[in-house]
Design a protein around this motif. Structure first.
Motif, PDB file in Angstrom:
ATOM      1  N   HIS A   7       0.854  -1.184   0.000  1.00 19.23           N
ATOM      2  CA  HIS A   7       0.000   0.000   0.000  1.00 19.23           C
ATOM      3  C   HIS A   7       0.891   1.236   0.000  1.00 19.23           C
ATOM      4  CE1 HIS A   7      -3.861   1.949   1.714  1.00 19.23           C
ATOM      5  NE2 HIS A   7      -3.241   2.747   0.876  1.00 19.23           N
ATOM      6  N   HIS A   8       0.832   1.986  -1.081  1.00 21.90           N
ATOM      7  CA  HIS A   8       1.708   3.149  -1.209  1.00 21.90           C
ATOM      8  C   HIS A   8       0.914   4.369  -1.650  1.00 21.90           C
ATOM      9  CE1 HIS A   8       5.187   0.592  -0.772  1.00 21.90           C
ATOM     10  NE2 HIS A   8       4.691  -0.200  -1.696  1.00 21.90           N
ATOM     11  N   PHE A   9       1.505   5.509  -1.416  1.00 25.65           N
ATOM     12  CA  PHE A   9       0.941   6.775  -1.847  1.00 25.65           C
ATOM     13  C   PHE A   9       1.905   7.386  -2.857  1.00 25.65           C
ATOM     14  CE2 PHE A   9      -0.627   5.841   2.332  1.00 25.65           C
ATOM     15  CZ  PHE A   9      -1.989   6.088   2.214  1.00 25.65           C
ATOM     16  N   TYR A  10       1.354   7.989  -3.897  1.00 26.37           N
ATOM     17  CA  TYR A  10       2.160   8.559  -4.970  1.00 26.37           C
ATOM     18  C   TYR A  10       1.815  10.025  -5.174  1.00 26.37           C
ATOM     19  CZ  TYR A  10       3.515   3.821  -6.059  1.00 26.37           C
ATOM     20  OH  TYR A  10       4.026   2.564  -5.973  1.00 26.37           O
ATOM     21  N   PHE A  11       2.801  10.784  -5.586  1.00 25.76           N
ATOM     22  CA  PHE A  11       2.649  12.195  -5.914  1.00 25.76           C
ATOM     23  C   PHE A  11       3.066  12.375  -7.372  1.00 25.76           C
ATOM     24  CE2 PHE A  11       4.630  16.324  -6.570  1.00 25.76           C
ATOM     25  CZ  PHE A  11       3.609  17.168  -6.152  1.00 25.76           C
ATOM     26  N   ALA A  12       2.224  13.055  -8.138  1.00 27.31           N
ATOM     27  CA  ALA A  12       2.527  13.277  -9.552  1.00 27.31           C
ATOM     28  C   ALA A  12       2.463  14.759  -9.881  1.00 27.31           C
ATOM     29  CB  ALA A  12       1.535  12.517 -10.431  1.00 27.31           C
ATOM     30  N   ASP A  13       3.399  15.186 -10.677  1.00 29.25           N
ATOM     31  CA  ASP A  13       3.402  16.517 -11.259  1.00 29.25           C
ATOM     32  C   ASP A  13       3.007  16.312 -12.718  1.00 29.25           C
ATOM     33  OD1 ASP A  13       4.064  19.371 -11.160  1.00 29.25           O
ATOM     34  OD2 ASP A  13       5.671  18.820 -12.551  1.00 29.25           O
ATOM     35  N   TYR A  14       2.029  17.070 -13.208  1.00 30.11           N
ATOM     36  CA  TYR A  14       1.524  16.807 -14.558  1.00 30.11           C
ATOM     37  C   TYR A  14       1.309  18.080 -15.365  1.00 30.11           C
ATOM     38  CZ  TYR A  14      -3.048  18.154 -12.680  1.00 30.11           C
ATOM     39  OH  TYR A  14      -4.082  18.839 -12.101  1.00 30.11           O
ATOM     40  N   GLU A  15       1.119  17.880 -16.668  1.00 34.40           N
ATOM     41  CA  GLU A  15       0.763  18.943 -17.608  1.00 34.40           C
ATOM     42  C   GLU A  15      -0.437  18.470 -18.418  1.00 34.40           C
ATOM     43  OE1 GLU A  15       4.842  20.989 -19.010  1.00 34.40           O
ATOM     44  OE2 GLU A  15       4.468  18.992 -19.809  1.00 34.40           O
ATOM     45  N   ASP A  31      -3.595   7.058  -3.853  1.00 36.41           N
ATOM     46  CA  ASP A  31      -3.458   5.979  -2.887  1.00 36.41           C
ATOM     47  C   ASP A  31      -3.597   4.691  -3.693  1.00 36.41           C
ATOM     48  OD1 ASP A  31      -3.798   4.083  -0.924  1.00 36.41           O
ATOM     49  OD2 ASP A  31      -5.411   5.140   0.106  1.00 36.41           O
ATOM     50  N   TYR A  32      -2.538   3.892  -3.762  1.00 36.31           N
ATOM     51  CA  TYR A  32      -2.532   2.712  -4.628  1.00 36.31           C
ATOM     52  C   TYR A  32      -2.173   1.483  -3.806  1.00 36.31           C
ATOM     53  CZ  TYR A  32      -1.380  -0.236  -8.670  1.00 36.31           C
ATOM     54  OH  TYR A  32      -1.326  -1.238  -9.594  1.00 36.31           O
ATOM     55  N   ALA A  33      -3.074   0.499  -3.797  1.00 40.98           N
ATOM     56  CA  ALA A  33      -2.852  -0.734  -3.035  1.00 40.98           C
ATOM     57  C   ALA A  33      -3.268  -1.926  -3.876  1.00 40.98           C
ATOM     58  CB  ALA A  33      -3.646  -0.693  -1.739  1.00 40.98           C
ATOM     59  N   GLU A  44      -0.368   0.391 -14.937  1.00 40.39           N
ATOM     60  CA  GLU A  44      -1.702   0.611 -14.372  1.00 40.39           C
ATOM     61  C   GLU A  44      -1.702   1.800 -13.426  1.00 40.39           C
ATOM     62  OE1 GLU A  44      -5.656   0.449 -13.170  1.00 40.39           O
ATOM     63  OE2 GLU A  44      -4.670  -0.335 -14.951  1.00 40.39           O
ATOM     64  N   LEU A  45      -0.639   1.959 -12.663  1.00 38.84           N
ATOM     65  CA  LEU A  45      -0.514   3.103 -11.762  1.00 38.84           C
ATOM     66  C   LEU A  45      -0.565   4.410 -12.543  1.00 38.84           C
ATOM     67  CD1 LEU A  45       0.204   4.309  -8.942  1.00 38.84           C
ATOM     68  CD2 LEU A  45       2.589   4.064  -9.639  1.00 38.84           C
ATOM     69  N   VAL A  46       0.220   4.513 -13.600  1.00 41.36           N
ATOM     70  CA  VAL A  46       0.243   5.734 -14.417  1.00 41.36           C
ATOM     71  C   VAL A  46      -1.108   5.937 -15.107  1.00 41.36           C
ATOM     72  CG1 VAL A  46       1.323   6.837 -16.417  1.00 41.36           C
ATOM     73  CG2 VAL A  46       2.733   5.679 -14.726  1.00 41.36           C
ATOM     74  N   GLU A  47      -1.703   4.870 -15.595  1.00 41.90           N
ATOM     75  CA  GLU A  47      -3.012   4.960 -16.242  1.00 41.90           C
ATOM     76  C   GLU A  47      -4.071   5.479 -15.271  1.00 41.90           C
ATOM     77  OE1 GLU A  47      -6.046   4.769 -18.990  1.00 41.90           O
ATOM     78  OE2 GLU A  47      -3.889   4.706 -19.294  1.00 41.90           O
ATOM     79  N   ARG A  48      -4.090   4.969 -14.064  1.00 42.60           N
ATOM     80  CA  ARG A  48      -5.060   5.429 -13.061  1.00 42.60           C
ATOM     81  C   ARG A  48      -4.870   6.900 -12.748  1.00 42.60           C
ATOM     82  NH1 ARG A  48      -5.430   1.306  -8.146  1.00 42.60           N
ATOM     83  NH2 ARG A  48      -6.719   3.015  -7.402  1.00 42.60           N
ATOM     84  N   VAL A  64      -3.249  14.376 -20.899  1.00 41.65           N
ATOM     85  CA  VAL A  64      -2.529  14.479 -19.625  1.00 41.65           C
ATOM     86  C   VAL A  64      -1.159  13.823 -19.769  1.00 41.65           C
ATOM     87  CG1 VAL A  64      -2.519  13.842 -17.184  1.00 41.65           C
ATOM     88  CG2 VAL A  64      -4.675  14.452 -18.309  1.00 41.65           C
ATOM     89  N   ARG A  65      -0.133  14.570 -19.399  1.00 42.55           N
ATOM     90  CA  ARG A  65       1.229  14.028 -19.414  1.00 42.55           C
ATOM     91  C   ARG A  65       1.795  14.113 -17.994  1.00 42.55           C
ATOM     92  NH1 ARG A  65       5.864  16.539 -23.185  1.00 42.55           N
ATOM     93  NH2 ARG A  65       5.415  18.403 -21.959  1.00 42.55           N
ATOM     94  N   ILE A  66       2.243  12.968 -17.486  1.00 46.16           N
ATOM     95  CA  ILE A  66       2.875  12.936 -16.164  1.00 46.16           C
ATOM     96  C   ILE A  66       4.323  13.384 -16.341  1.00 46.16           C
ATOM     97  CG2 ILE A  66       3.518  11.488 -14.198  1.00 46.16           C
ATOM     98  CD1 ILE A  66       0.500  11.764 -14.511  1.00 46.16           C
ATOM     99  N   ARG A  67       4.685  14.463 -15.663  1.00 43.55           N
ATOM    100  CA  ARG A  67       6.051  14.973 -15.758  1.00 43.55           C
ATOM    101  C   ARG A  67       6.974  14.303 -14.761  1.00 43.55           C
ATOM    102  NH1 ARG A  67       6.180  21.337 -16.036  1.00 43.55           N
ATOM    103  NH2 ARG A  67       7.953  20.733 -14.852  1.00 43.55           N
ATOM    104  N   HIS A  68       6.453  14.036 -13.567  1.00 43.85           N
ATOM    105  CA  HIS A  68       7.261  13.446 -12.504  1.00 43.85           C
ATOM    106  C   HIS A  68       6.350  12.641 -11.596  1.00 43.85           C
ATOM    107  CE1 HIS A  68      10.604  13.193  -9.683  1.00 43.85           C
ATOM    108  NE2 HIS A  68       9.714  13.359  -8.726  1.00 43.85           N
ATOM    109  N   LEU A  69       6.813  11.451 -11.187  1.00 43.28           N
ATOM    110  CA  LEU A  69       6.029  10.582 -10.306  1.00 43.28           C
ATOM    111  C   LEU A  69       6.936  10.091  -9.182  1.00 43.28           C
ATOM    112  CD1 LEU A  69       3.395   9.032  -9.766  1.00 43.28           C
ATOM    113  CD2 LEU A  69       4.264   7.241 -11.278  1.00 43.28           C
ATOM    114  N   SER A  70       6.480  10.275  -7.951  1.00 40.23           N
ATOM    115  CA  SER A  70       7.257   9.867  -6.782  1.00 40.23           C
ATOM    116  C   SER A  70       6.384   9.049  -5.843  1.00 40.23           C
ATOM    117  CB  SER A  70       7.763  11.071  -6.000  1.00 40.23           C
ATOM    118  OG  SER A  70       8.601  11.864  -6.779  1.00 40.23           O
ATOM    119  N   ARG A  71       6.984   8.058  -5.240  1.00 39.72           N
ATOM    120  CA  ARG A  71       6.283   7.320  -4.189  1.00 39.72           C
ATOM    121  C   ARG A  71       6.595   8.009  -2.862  1.00 39.72           C
ATOM    122  NH1 ARG A  71       7.630   1.188  -3.028  1.00 39.72           N
ATOM    123  NH2 ARG A  71       9.039   2.101  -1.507  1.00 39.72           N
ATOM    124  N   LEU A  72       5.563   8.275  -2.110  1.00 38.74           N
ATOM    125  CA  LEU A  72       5.746   8.965  -0.816  1.00 38.74           C
ATOM    126  C   LEU A  72       5.995   7.964   0.294  1.00 38.74           C
ATOM    127  CD1 LEU A  72       2.866  11.529  -1.184  1.00 38.74           C
ATOM    128  CD2 LEU A  72       5.271  11.870  -1.656  1.00 38.74           C
TER     129      LEU A  72
END
Length: 72
Positions: A7-15, A31-33, A44-48, A64-72
């Motif tokens: 169970h992890h949480f992710y932060f995304a910066d997008y355009e 919130d991805y589990a 699937e994570l990026v798609e969601r 939508v373009r994900i510029r940066h993705l981090s797991r918190l």
């Protein structure tokens, strides 16, 4: 496997693409589990994330373009 391990949480910066240019920027969290029946899948994570951002902003997922993705 312990649920805390999957169970992890992710932060995304997008355009978002508008008029042929990526000009709307923002951030989102997810919130991805994954479960035993649906193992972790990075695609699937990026798609969601892209679907959620598109739904919130009222645009198409492909805009939508994900510029940066981090797991918190």
């Amino acid at each position: 496997m312990d649920s805390a391990d999957t169970h992890h949480f992710y932060f995304a910066d997008y355009e978002i693409l508008v008029g042929g240019r990526f000009c709307i920027r923002g951030q989102a969290t997810l919130d991805y589990a994954p479960t035993d029946t649906t193992p972790f899948d990075p695609a699937e994570l990026v798609e969601r994330l892209r679907r959620r951002i598109a739904d919130e902003r009222g645009v198409e997922r492909d805009e939508v373009r994900i510029r940066h993705l981090s797991r918190l």
